[in-house]
Design an enzyme around this catalytic site. Structure first.
Site, short mmCIF file in Angstrom:
data_model
loop_
_atom_site.label_atom_id
_atom_site.label_comp_id
_atom_site.label_asym_id
_atom_site.label_seq_id
_atom_site.Cartn_x
_atom_site.Cartn_y
_atom_site.Cartn_z
N HIS A 40 0.85 -1.18 0.00
CA HIS A 40 0.00 0.00 0.00
C HIS A 40 0.89 1.24 0.00
O HIS A 40 2.09 1.16 0.30
CB HIS A 40 -0.89 0.02 1.25
N HIS A 128 6.14 6.43 -0.91
CA HIS A 128 6.88 5.21 -1.22
C HIS A 128 6.09 4.02 -0.69
O HIS A 128 5.18 4.18 0.11
CB HIS A 128 8.27 5.23 -0.57
#
Length: 183
Positions: A40, A128
C-alpha cells in the site's frame, strides 16, 4: 487499534511487486520482505487510537473535498527504488512520484484528521511503498539488484482507504475498514 490512511493497489500492480519481492527474497534472504497483499501507499499514519469513528469521518470529509476540488483519480507512478537507513537494517522501498493530486489528497487528509483531534506527523511527505525491512547488504549489491528490476506501470487510484493494522494468528494484516471515492 492501529490505523493509517492509504491507497491500495490493483491486482496487476500487486502481481508485479510479488515478482520483485520473490527476487528480493532470493537476493537478500535475511531481509524481512512484506507480503504482497499488504502492499500500500501510506498517506497518513494515525497510530494507536480508539477513535475509529473520527478517523472514518475525516477520511470521508477529505474524500468529499478532494472530489469537489479535483474530481479525478490520483496517478500513482512508481519512479525509483531505494533504501532508508535504519539501525536494525535498511528499509527497501519503491518510490512514487509526488504529483499535485497525490500531494493534495495527502494534505486534505492531514487537515481533516487534525480537525477531528488527531496529532498527525507533519514531516515532509515522501511517497513510497515499503518492500522489505532489516535489509543488510552492501550498496553495490543493492545497486546490482535494483538494476535488474522493472517497476510496474502507473495506475489511476480512485479510492483512499482507512486501514486497520493488526495481527491474525501472528501474521501482520492490513484490513480496509472504510473507503472514500476520489471521483
Amino acid at each position: 487499534m492501529r490505523l493509517f490512511t492509504a491507497v491500495r493497489f490493483p491486482e496487476n500492480v500487486i502481481e508485479s511487486f510479488s515478482e520483485i519481492i520473490r527476487l528480493g527474497r532470493e537476493a537478500f534472504p535475511d531481509a524481512r520482505f512484506v507480503t504482497p497483499e499488504n502492499l500500500h501507499l501510506t498517506l497518513v499514519f494515525i497510530g494507536e487510537t480508539e477513535k475509529e469513528a473520527q478517523a472514518r469521518y475525516a477520511l470521508e470529509k477529505a474524500g468529499e473535498r478532494y472530489r469537489r476540488e479535483n474530481g479525478k483519480p490520483v496517478t500513482i507512478c512508481f519512479n525509483s527504488l531505494g533504501t532508508f537507513r535504519s539501525k536494525g537494517g535498511d528499509i527497501f522501498w519503491a518510490g512514487i512520484r509526488n504529483d499535485a493530486s497525490l500531494s493534495e489528497l495527502q494534505s486534505l487528509l492531514l487537515k481533516e484528521l487534525a480537525d477531528v483531534g488527531y496529532s498527525v506527523d507533519r514531516r515532509a511527505f515522501k511517497p513510497h511503498i515499503t518492500l522489505a525491512r532489516k535489509l543488510k547488504a552492501s550498496k553495490e549489491k543493492i545497486d546490482q539488484f535494483e538494476s535488474r528490476i522493472i517497476l510496474p506501470d502507473s495506475f489511476e487510484a480512485d479510492t483512499a482507504s482507512l486501514v486497520l493494522s493488526h495481527r491474525r494468528d501472528g501474521i501482520l494484516c492490513y484490513d480496509d475498514i472504510a473507503k472514500t471515492s476520489l471521483i
